[in-house]
Design a protein around this motif. Structure first.
Motif, mmCIF file in Angstrom:
data_model
loop_
_atom_site.group_PDB
_atom_site.id
_atom_site.type_symbol
_atom_site.label_atom_id
_atom_site.label_comp_id
_atom_site.label_asym_id
_atom_site.label_seq_id
_atom_site.Cartn_x
_atom_site.Cartn_y
_atom_site.Cartn_z
ATOM 1 N N LEU A 160 -0.482 -20.939 10.011
ATOM 2 C CA LEU A 160 0.771 -20.153 9.775
ATOM 3 C C LEU A 160 0.986 -19.837 8.360
ATOM 4 O O LEU A 160 0.711 -20.566 7.492
ATOM 5 N N PRO A 161 1.353 -18.445 8.239
ATOM 6 C CA PRO A 161 1.468 -17.957 6.882
ATOM 7 C C PRO A 161 2.456 -18.689 6.141
ATOM 8 O O PRO A 161 3.442 -19.283 6.568
ATOM 9 N N MET A 162 2.507 -18.643 4.919
ATOM 10 C CA MET A 162 3.493 -19.647 3.923
ATOM 11 C C MET A 162 4.916 -18.887 3.963
ATOM 12 O O MET A 162 4.987 -17.766 4.614
ATOM 13 N N ILE A 163 5.809 -19.663 3.621
ATOM 14 C CA ILE A 163 7.307 -19.415 3.411
ATOM 15 C C ILE A 163 7.120 -18.828 1.910
ATOM 16 O O ILE A 163 6.880 -19.972 1.170
ATOM 17 N N GLN B 152 9.647 -14.278 4.314
ATOM 18 C CA GLN B 152 10.518 -14.665 3.154
ATOM 19 C C GLN B 152 11.709 -15.343 3.358
ATOM 20 O O GLN B 152 12.252 -14.893 4.572
ATOM 21 N N MET B 153 11.901 -16.260 3.011
ATOM 22 C CA MET B 153 13.299 -17.077 3.087
ATOM 23 C C MET B 153 14.467 -16.233 2.826
ATOM 24 O O MET B 153 14.505 -15.753 1.755
ATOM 25 N N ASP B 154 15.254 -16.465 3.683
ATOM 26 C CA ASP B 154 16.575 -15.756 3.553
ATOM 27 C C ASP B 154 17.698 -16.444 3.684
ATOM 28 O O ASP B 154 18.371 -16.706 4.748
ATOM 29 N N LYS C 132 11.552 -14.075 -2.949
ATOM 30 C CA LYS C 132 11.539 -12.808 -3.109
ATOM 31 C C LYS C 132 10.400 -12.195 -3.818
ATOM 32 O O LYS C 132 10.231 -11.017 -3.560
ATOM 33 N N GLN C 133 9.801 -13.104 -4.521
ATOM 34 C CA GLN C 133 8.664 -12.561 -5.349
ATOM 35 C C GLN C 133 7.159 -12.776 -4.833
ATOM 36 O O GLN C 133 6.430 -12.321 -5.053
ATOM 37 N N GLY C 134 7.301 -13.144 -3.464
ATOM 38 C CA GLY C 134 6.229 -13.317 -2.678
ATOM 39 C C GLY C 134 5.529 -14.450 -3.137
ATOM 40 O O GLY C 134 4.602 -14.572 -2.489
ATOM 41 N N LYS C 135 5.885 -15.370 -3.820
ATOM 42 C CA LYS C 135 5.477 -16.819 -4.231
ATOM 43 C C LYS C 135 5.855 -17.767 -3.175
ATOM 44 O O LYS C 135 7.199 -17.826 -2.576
ATOM 45 N N TYR D 245 7.747 -20.459 -1.569
ATOM 46 C CA TYR D 245 9.035 -20.986 -1.445
ATOM 47 C C TYR D 245 8.937 -22.371 -2.180
ATOM 48 O O TYR D 245 8.588 -23.288 -1.412
ATOM 49 N N SER D 246 9.903 -22.832 -3.214
ATOM 50 C CA SER D 246 9.890 -24.035 -3.661
ATOM 51 C C SER D 246 11.354 -24.336 -4.002
ATOM 52 O O SER D 246 12.426 -23.648 -3.844
ATOM 53 N N LYS D 247 11.554 -25.568 -4.540
ATOM 54 C CA LYS D 247 12.993 -26.031 -5.060
ATOM 55 C C LYS D 247 13.444 -25.216 -5.936
ATOM 56 O O LYS D 247 14.516 -25.258 -6.175
ATOM 57 N N ARG D 248 12.707 -24.630 -6.841
ATOM 58 C CA ARG D 248 13.142 -23.871 -7.857
ATOM 59 C C ARG D 248 13.613 -22.612 -7.245
ATOM 60 O O ARG D 248 14.614 -21.816 -8.175
ATOM 61 N N ASP D 249 13.376 -22.212 -6.105
ATOM 62 C CA ASP D 249 14.123 -20.909 -5.423
ATOM 63 C C ASP D 249 15.331 -21.222 -4.619
ATOM 64 O O ASP D 249 16.177 -20.297 -4.289
ATOM 65 N N GLY D 250 15.896 -22.374 -4.455
ATOM 66 C CA GLY D 250 16.913 -22.947 -3.981
ATOM 67 C C GLY D 250 16.656 -24.178 -3.109
ATOM 68 O O GLY D 250 15.676 -24.794 -3.443
#
Length: 539
Positions: free
Chosen positions: A290-293, A361-363, A296-299, A301-306
Motif C-alpha cells: 500500500l502506498p504511503m499517506i 494525501q491526508m485531508d 501536502k508536500q508529498g512527504k 504524514y507525521s505528527k508534525r503535520d497534525g
C-alpha cells in the motif's frame, strides 16, 4: 478465489498507533471479510524494551474502538523464538545460513542461494551487465559477498556490495581487458567452504549476466530488483535474538498466511523474504504493498503535520465509523463516486484492484466533513452519549438540565463536525458573556456607531415581547432594523456577537429562543458595554 484467504495485521506496538498502520489493518480486515477469509492479529513484540504492555493495550483498544475484530487469538511473536531458532538450524543444514564477523558471538546471516533453477521469482537477463570500477580500489570477494567501488562523477570511490548469487559467473577485467578473476561455481563453493577471501587489485571492469528478483504485486504490478544489489542479510543478532526478517517469515508460514497486505516501505524486505520462504520449503504468499499517506508536500504524514495517531482523532471527537470510512477511501475507491459508505457497503465493494498505486494525501478538512455527515445521522440517544464526556470536561456544563441539553443537541446536530465542537456551547450556560471573534470581524460589524444604539433599542423591544419564540424574535428584529433603514438580516451577525460572543453558530432566532429571555437580555447588556473597549483595543 478457492483457497481460504488468511491475512494478518502484524504491528510492532512501541507507542501510539499511527493512522498509516491502522489503515493497513483496515485494508486487511476488509479483504478478509469480502472474501469470507480470516483476519489474524500478530503482535511483533520482539523489541522487549519498546514493546510495553501499555503500548499493546493501546493497540488492542484502538482496534476494538474501530471494530477490527480478529478470527483467532492474537499471536505474540516473542512466544515463538524457539521455533525461529529451529528454522535457523534448518537453514544451516541446507548451507543457507552461516555465522560471520569477529568475536565469539557472531550474527547469523542468510545466504541468498546461488542455484536459482527452482526459484520462479529469479529472472536472468540475456544482456551482459558491465560495471565500471574505480581503478584505485580493490575488489574483495568472500563467503559474505562481493565488495567493490564504483567511480562517482567527481572521480571519488563509491563503496558497493552484493551477494555471491548476484555476481555468479562475474568476470573481473583489467585495463587491457585481461581476465583477473572469474567467480565460477567452483570458486563460490571454495569460498563457502572456508577459503580465505580473495582481494583483486587493478580491476576496472566487472562483467556478468544480471539476474533480477521479481514478483507481481497486487497493487503495484510487476516489481523487480537486481539480485546483485542484494546482500546476504542478518537473521540472528550476535546476542542470539532473531531479526525481523526471520521471525516475520517463520510466523507467516506458521499462520498459513495467503496474502500479505502492508505498506510499501516493506517492498525492499519482500525481495529478501521471497528467498526465505523458498529456503524453508514454503510457497510465498501473494503481496500487496500500500502506498504511503503523505502531507501536502508529498512527504510521509507525521505528527508534525497534525493529528497522526488514532488516539488523537478519538480525543478530538471523531466517530470510529467516520475514521474507518475515511481511511478506507485514503488510497481506495469503490469506483462509483460514493464516499460515505457503511461498513457493510465497504466490505461488499472492497477489492485490491481498486487500490491506488500512488501515495494518498491526508485531508483533515475532508475527514471533518465526513465526520459531520455521520454525526448528523446519528440517533439522538447515541449522540448524547458520545458528547457527554466532552461536555463534562467543561467547567460551565450543568448536568441537571437534561431537557435543555436535548434541545441544544437537536439544534446543533446538523452543524457538528466533531464531538469536540460542543466546547463552543458555553454561552447557553454561562451568565458572563465572553466575546471571542476575530478583530477584523468585530471592526466591520461595529464600525458604524449607530449599531450599538440600534442593539440597545432591540434589547428593550425584546424585553417587552409577550411571547418568547423564534418567530416573535425574528419579527421584532425586522421591525427595529427596518425603522433604521437596515435591510433584513444585515444586523444579524452583530446581534449574534452580542448574544453569544461568537460569529458562528446555529440559527440566530432559534438560538435566542432556546437561551431564554433573561440570558439573552443579560448577554446583550454585557455585549453593548464590552464592544466599545474591544474596538479600541483592536485599533
Amino acid at each position: 478465489m478457492t483457497e481460504t484467504i488468511r491475512v494478518r495485521f502484524a504491528p510492532s506496538p512501541t507507542g501510539n498507533v499511527h493512522i498509516g498502520n491502522i489503515r493497513t489493518a483496515i485494508f486487511n480486515w476488509l479483504f478478509a471479510r469480502h472474501h469470507g477469509g480470516k483476519f489474524l492479529l500478530r503482535i511483533e513484540d520482539t523489541d522487549r524494551e519498546r514493546s510495553t504492555r501499555e503500548a499493546i493495550d493501546a493497540l488492542l483498544e484502538v482496534m476494538a474502538w474501530l471494530g477490527l475484530d480478529y478470527d483467532e487469538a492474537p499471536l505474540y511473536q516473542s512466544s515463538r523464538q524457539a521455533a525461529h531458532l529451529q528454522a535457523v538450524d534448518e537453514l544451516k543444514s541446507k548451507g543457507l545460513a552461516y555465522e560471520w564477523g569477529e568475536g565469539d558471538q557472531r550474527p547469523v546471516f542468510f545466504r541468498i542461494p546461488t542455484d536459482h533453477a527452482n526459484l520462479h521469482f529469479v529472472r536472468e537477463s540475456d544482456e551482459e551487465c558491465v560495471l565500471e570500477l574505480h581503478p584505485d580500489e580493490k575488489v574483495t570477494i568472500s563467503a559474505n559477498g562481493v565488495s567493490y567501488f564504483l567511480k562517482s562523477k567527481k572521480g571519488k570511490p563509491m563503496p558497493q556490495g552484493g551477494c555471491l548469487a548476484g555476481f555468479r559467473g562475474a568476470r573481473l577485467l583489467d585495463h587491457q581487458g585481461a581476465l583477473l578473476f572469474e567467480l565460477t561455481d567452483e570458486a563460490i563453493q571454495r569460498l563457502i567452504g572456508g577459503e580465505d577471501a580473495v582481494e583483486i587489485t587493478g580491476g576496472v571492469r566487472m562483467c556478468f549476466h544480471r539476474r533480477f528478483v521479481t514478483f507481481t504485486d497486487l497493487v503495484k504490478g510487476k516489481l523487480e530488483k537486481p539480485l546483485d544489489s542484494l546482500k546476504d542479510f542478518v537473521i540472528v543478532r550476535s546476542d542470539g535474538s532473531p531479526v525481523f526478517h526471520l521471525a516475520n517469515v517463520c510466523d507467516d508460514c506458521f499462520q498459513r498466511i495467503t496474502h500479505i497486505i502492508r505498506g510499501d516501505d516493506h517492498v525492499e524486505n519482500t525481495y529478501r523474504h521471497l528467498f526465505l520462504f523458498a529456503a524453508l520449503g514454503q510457497t510465498p504468499p501473494a503481496y500487496a504493498h500500500l502506498p504511503m499517506i503523505v502531507n501536502k508536500q508529498g512527504k510521509p504524514y507525521s505528527k508534525r503535520d497534525g493529528d497522526a495517531y488514532v488516539g488523537d482523532f478519538r480525543a478530538k471527537g471523531f466517530l470510529p465509523e467516520a475514521l474507518f470510512n475515511y481511511l478506507t477511501l485514503l488510497g481506495w475507491s469503490p469506483g462509483d463516486g460514493r464516499e460515505k459508505m457503511t461498513r457493510e457497503e465497504l466490505v461488499e465493494a472492497f477489492d485490491l484492484g481498486r487500490v491506488r498505486c500512488v501515495a494518498s494525501q491526508m485531508d483533515p478538512v475532508k475527514l471533518r466533513d465526513l465526520n459531520g455527515q455521520y454525526l448528523a445521522q446519528l440517533p439522538l440517544d447515541r449522540l448524547q452519549k458520545e458528547i457527554m464526556p466532552f461536555l463534562q470536561a467543561q467547567p460551565w456544563f450543568d448536568e441537571n438540565r437534561p431537557d435543555y441539553l436535548v434541545a441544544i443537541v437537536k439544534l446543533f446536530q446538523s452543524r457538528l463536525k466533531t464531538l469536540e465542537d460542543v466546547r463552543e456551547w458555553g454561552y447557553f450556560y454561562q451568565r458572563e458573556l465572553e466575546i471571542c471573534v476575530p478583530p477584523k470581524v468585530l471592526r466591520k460589524q461595529f464600525k458604524d456607531e449607530t449599531v450599538l444604539k440600534v442593539l440597545d433599542e432591540l434589547r428593550d423591544a425584546l424585553s417587552h415581547l409577550a411571547e418568547w419564540s423564534a418567530a416573535a424574535i425574528e419579527s421584532t428584529i425586522h421591525t427595529v432594523t427596518a425603522r433604521h433603514g437596515i435591510g433584513e438580516g444585515k444586523l444579524n451577525l452583530a446581534i449574534r456577537i452580542c448574544v453569544t460572543g461568537s460569529n458562528t453558530g446555529a440559527g440566530l432566532y432559534e438560538t435566542m429562543e432556546l437561551m431564554g429571555r433573561e440570558l439573552v437580555d443579560e448577554h446583550m447588556k454585557q455585549g453593548i458595554c464590552q464592544i466599545p473597549a474591544l474596538l479600541q483595543s483592536t485599533t
